[in-house]
Design a protein around this motif. Structure first.
Motif, PDB file in Angstrom:
ATOM      1  N   PRO A 511     -10.896  13.664  19.498  1.00  0.00           N
ATOM      2  CA  PRO A 511      -9.960  12.569  19.175  1.00  0.00           C
ATOM      3  C   PRO A 511      -9.636  12.526  17.675  1.00  0.00           C
ATOM      4  O   PRO A 511     -10.541  12.573  16.846  1.00  0.00           O
ATOM      5  N   VAL A 512      -8.352  12.471  17.366  1.00  0.00           N
ATOM      6  CA  VAL A 512      -7.914  12.394  15.964  1.00  0.00           C
ATOM      7  C   VAL A 512      -6.943  11.224  15.841  1.00  0.00           C
ATOM      8  O   VAL A 512      -5.876  11.221  16.451  1.00  0.00           O
ATOM      9  N   LEU A 513      -7.326  10.224  15.073  1.00  0.00           N
ATOM     10  CA  LEU A 513      -6.405   9.111  14.767  1.00  0.00           C
ATOM     11  C   LEU A 513      -5.742   9.432  13.443  1.00  0.00           C
ATOM     12  O   LEU A 513      -6.419   9.658  12.438  1.00  0.00           O
ATOM     13  N   ARG A 514      -4.404   9.470  13.447  1.00  0.00           N
ATOM     14  CA  ARG A 514      -3.682   9.809  12.214  1.00  0.00           C
ATOM     15  C   ARG A 514      -2.996   8.562  11.699  1.00  0.00           C
ATOM     16  O   ARG A 514      -2.099   8.013  12.356  1.00  0.00           O
ATOM     17  N   LEU A 515      -3.431   8.116  10.545  1.00  0.00           N
ATOM     18  CA  LEU A 515      -2.815   6.956   9.898  1.00  0.00           C
ATOM     19  C   LEU A 515      -2.033   7.463   8.694  1.00  0.00           C
ATOM     20  O   LEU A 515      -2.604   8.128   7.820  1.00  0.00           O
ATOM     21  N   HIS A 516      -0.739   7.164   8.664  1.00  0.00           N
ATOM     22  CA  HIS A 516       0.069   7.588   7.519  1.00  0.00           C
ATOM     23  C   HIS A 516       0.469   6.365   6.715  1.00  0.00           C
ATOM     24  O   HIS A 516       1.097   5.438   7.240  1.00  0.00           O
ATOM     25  N   LEU A 517       0.098   6.364   5.428  1.00  0.00           N
ATOM     26  CA  LEU A 517       0.400   5.224   4.565  1.00  0.00           C
ATOM     27  C   LEU A 517       1.788   5.445   3.949  1.00  0.00           C
ATOM     28  O   LEU A 517       1.985   6.407   3.202  1.00  0.00           O
ATOM     29  N   THR A 518       2.714   4.569   4.260  1.00  0.00           N
ATOM     30  CA  THR A 518       4.082   4.752   3.739  1.00  0.00           C
ATOM     31  C   THR A 518       4.185   4.246   2.300  1.00  0.00           C
ATOM     32  O   THR A 518       5.124   4.558   1.594  1.00  0.00           O
ATOM     33  N   ASP A 519       3.190   3.476   1.885  1.00  0.00           N
ATOM     34  CA  ASP A 519       3.076   3.046   0.483  1.00  0.00           C
ATOM     35  C   ASP A 519       1.595   3.148   0.130  1.00  0.00           C
ATOM     36  O   ASP A 519       0.745   2.569   0.813  1.00  0.00           O
ATOM     37  N   ARG A 520       1.289   3.926  -0.905  1.00  0.00           N
ATOM     38  CA  ARG A 520      -0.125   4.235  -1.170  1.00  0.00           C
ATOM     39  C   ARG A 520      -0.966   2.998  -1.444  1.00  0.00           C
ATOM     40  O   ARG A 520      -1.990   2.785  -0.795  1.00  0.00           O
ATOM     41  N   SER A 521      -0.549   2.203  -2.418  1.00  0.00           N
ATOM     42  CA  SER A 521      -1.395   1.063  -2.809  1.00  0.00           C
ATOM     43  C   SER A 521      -1.484   0.040  -1.688  1.00  0.00           C
ATOM     44  O   SER A 521      -2.585  -0.418  -1.328  1.00  0.00           O
ATOM     45  N   ALA A 522      -0.329  -0.296  -1.095  1.00  0.00           N
ATOM     46  CA  ALA A 522      -0.338  -1.300  -0.023  1.00  0.00           C
ATOM     47  C   ALA A 522      -1.107  -0.775   1.188  1.00  0.00           C
ATOM     48  O   ALA A 522      -1.883  -1.506   1.819  1.00  0.00           O
ATOM     49  N   GLY A 523      -0.924   0.510   1.496  1.00  0.00           N
ATOM     50  CA  GLY A 523      -1.593   1.094   2.662  1.00  0.00           C
ATOM     51  C   GLY A 523      -3.104   1.138   2.482  1.00  0.00           C
ATOM     52  O   GLY A 523      -3.858   0.826   3.400  1.00  0.00           O
ATOM     53  N   VAL A 524      -3.552   1.527   1.277  1.00  0.00           N
ATOM     54  CA  VAL A 524      -5.002   1.588   1.016  1.00  0.00           C
ATOM     55  C   VAL A 524      -5.595   0.183   1.130  1.00  0.00           C
ATOM     56  O   VAL A 524      -6.645  -0.016   1.752  1.00  0.00           O
ATOM     57  N   ALA A 525      -4.903  -0.807   0.562  1.00  0.00           N
ATOM     58  CA  ALA A 525      -5.417  -2.195   0.628  1.00  0.00           C
ATOM     59  C   ALA A 525      -5.491  -2.659   2.080  1.00  0.00           C
ATOM     60  O   ALA A 525      -6.491  -3.269   2.503  1.00  0.00           O
TER      61      ALA A 525
END
Ligand SMILES: O=P(O)(O)OC[C@H]1O[C@](O)(CO)[C@@H](O)[C@@H]1O
Length: 536
Positions: A511-525
């Motif tokens: 199983p691989v869950l792929r999360l793509h952050l479209t905005d780095r800072s907002a996505g990391v937070a």
């Protein structure tokens, strides 16, 4: 030799009692130092015959010291104050630890993240020289970094050739091209030493020495450590550690490596590659887990986990139930762990000198770069996070539910691997989710920055036992960066590396869950917030 000591309890002590007498009787220590290539079975003989040069590296490499110091002085006289090392895995991890432990500045560029590469280019370029290290001379990441720096030097009016130093095996494509190009210096490494065993060869010494580390003292200490290891004796600490790594019974196949006062900076990251690439194959192996001394895995006492603490020489370490504690200076520890990994390979019945499954991810990434397919549509988007996963996602409709669905696939012997493909320097705080996920799941968790980890635990994830569950995080770059004379950008390259590895892992049924952050800072937070909420 710096004070070397070793203590063990529970399964680590039992492994010592079970295996060390036979290892001594079979003269394994002296046979390793005599480069006996038959020790890992017939299938491994051809490779082992050309991979045991590391046993004498501390002595052979003494000859390199004057040339490195001469070049260091010449560069300093020309105003070079900053060394950047371009390289991956075995070609960069050792100098990172050596320089970090000595408190010497060395910028390690082992990324294809466009923002991280741009940041490396933007810092004091006129005072910079780069060391391009690649044993094979054909690693795509390293080649891309070299092209980019060469172009940037020229654009900035700096004589690029005078600022590029190469470390590679004799006769590699990079060796030939560099000599033709007339780069400042080409150091050939010993071709009979594999990348992850190359700490005491030109790969470890050239970048560290140019950056200002006392490499003469480093080699002298390593030579003394080799003398201790080259003894068929019951108190040979390399045999004891090798037994703990590869000979617990039943096999504890997650080794928690915890910095606990040794003062060695980043040692576990170096040991991680050594152990994961050496042992994780043919469906077996031991997974190194880089953790802290109080991390959940170091304290929960799970039956498949063994803890190895890196302690100070004079530490009176109180050990838990199934633990080992080892003390020693950095060169000593490097020799001991290389030797112990070779011993563990013999106990596990595998060839500790190849990395058969790393290539699969490289091939998949190249295929994606050539084909440039449309990206897989996201299952859904939640705030700054696009979510992609398998059928196990079920009815999840938020990123938090997707992570929970992934964690629900963990079984009693599983581990979770977090793989973040972006700027490891600017977003170092993301590593904090590792402990939280370990606490929430009660299972060992590895945290790797892509593409760096592909040259380390990447081998274990694909070649070791099929017990991994994968959380892959990618992120849109702030600004993409071209790679000179290549038909793809750094942004396209890192995306293909992530997608290619996910493809291979899914192909193994994982199983691989792929999360793509479209905005780095907002996505990391957002990600940090939802993972913190899991452990409450
Ligand atoms: O030194 P090279 O040939 O560029 O390889 C870098 C790394 O890539 C690998 O070959 C495969 O991941 C490692 O074993 C090695 O340390």
């Amino acid at each position: 030799m710096s004070t070397l000591s070793y203590n063990a309890t529970g399964a680590a002590q039992q492994a010592l009692e079970l295996h060390v007498p036979a290892l001594v009787a079979d003269r394994i220590a002296t046979r390793i130092f005599a480069k006996d290539h038959t020790l890992w079975g017939p299938d491994a003989e051809a490779e082992s015959a050309v991979r045991l040069g590391w046993v004498e590296a501390a002595t052979v490499s003494q000859a390199l010291v004057p040339g490195i110091l001469e070049l260091r002085d010449a560069l300093r006289a020309e105003g070079v104050t900053r060394i950047v090392l371009c390289g991956m895995g075995g070609s960069s991890l050792a100098p990172e630890v050596i320089a970090g432990t000595a408190g010497v500045e060395l910028t390690v560029l082992d990324s294809t993240d466009p923002d991280q590469v741009r940041a490396a280019l933007a810092d004091r370029l006129a005072e910079t020289a780069i060391v391009v290290s690649s044993k094979s001379g054909s690693t795509l990441e390293t080649d891309s970094q070299r092209r980019t720096f060469e172009h940037a030097f020229t654009e900035a009016g700096v004589d690029a050739k005078s600022r590029i130093i190469i470390v590679t095996d004799p006769g590699s494509p990079l060796d030939k091209a560099s000599r033709e190009a007339g780069y400042r210096a080409v150091f050939n490494a010993d071709p009979n030493v594999g990348g992850r065993y190359s700490a005491l060869t030109a790969f470890g010494l050239v970048p560290s020495g140019l950056a200002g580390v006392d490499i003469q003292a480093f080699l002298d200490e390593a030579e003394e450590a080799a003398e201790h290891l080259n003894e068929d004796a019951a108190d040979n600490i390399g045999l004891a550690l090798g037994a703990a790594l590869g000979g617990t019974s039943p096999l504890r196949n997650k080794i928690i490596i915890a910095e606990d006062g040794s003062g060695i900076v980043g040692f576990a990251d170096w040991a991680e590659q050594l152990i994961a690439e050496s042992t994780g194959k043919l469906g077996t192996g031991v997974l190194p887990v880089v953790a802290g001394p109080s991390s959940p895995e170091a304290t929960t006492g799970a039956a498949d986990v063994l803890v190895v603490r890196l302690v100070a020489a004079d530490a009176d370490a109180e050990l838990g139930a199934n633990e080992a504690a080892i003390a020693g200076g950095l060169p000593t520890q490097m020799m001991v762990w290389e030797f112990a990994t070779a011993v563990a390979g013999r106990l596990l019945g595998i060839n500790p000198f190849d990395q058969p499954d790393v290539e699969a991810a490289k091939v998949a990434a190249r295929g994606l770069l050539d084909a440039q397919p449309e990206p897989t549509p996201a299952a859904f988007v939640d705030g700054a996070i696009e979510v992609r996963g398998g059928e196990w996602l079920g009815s999840a409709s938020t990123a938090a539910e997707a992570v929970a669905a992934l964690l629900a696939t963990l079984e009693a012997d599983s581990y979770l691997s977090v793989q973040a493909y972006f700027d490891r320097l600017a977003f170092a705080q993301l590593e904090g989710v590792r402990d939280e996920l370990a606490a929430a799941t009660g299972r060992p968790v590895t945290f790797g920055w892509g593409p760096r980890f592909l040259h380390s635990t990447g081998q274990f994830h694909k070649g070791g036992p099929a017990i991994g569950v994968f959380l892959q995080i990618t992120a849109t770059e702030v600004e993409d960066l071209a790679i000179p004379e290549r038909p793809f950008t750094f942004g396209e390259l890192i995306s293909a590396q992530a997608a290619g590895d996910a493809q291979v892992l899914e192909g193994h049924g994982r199983p691989v869950l792929r999360l793509h952050l479209t905005d780095r800072s907002a996505g990391v937070a957002q990600l940090q917030h939802l993972i913190s909420a899991l452990s409450v």
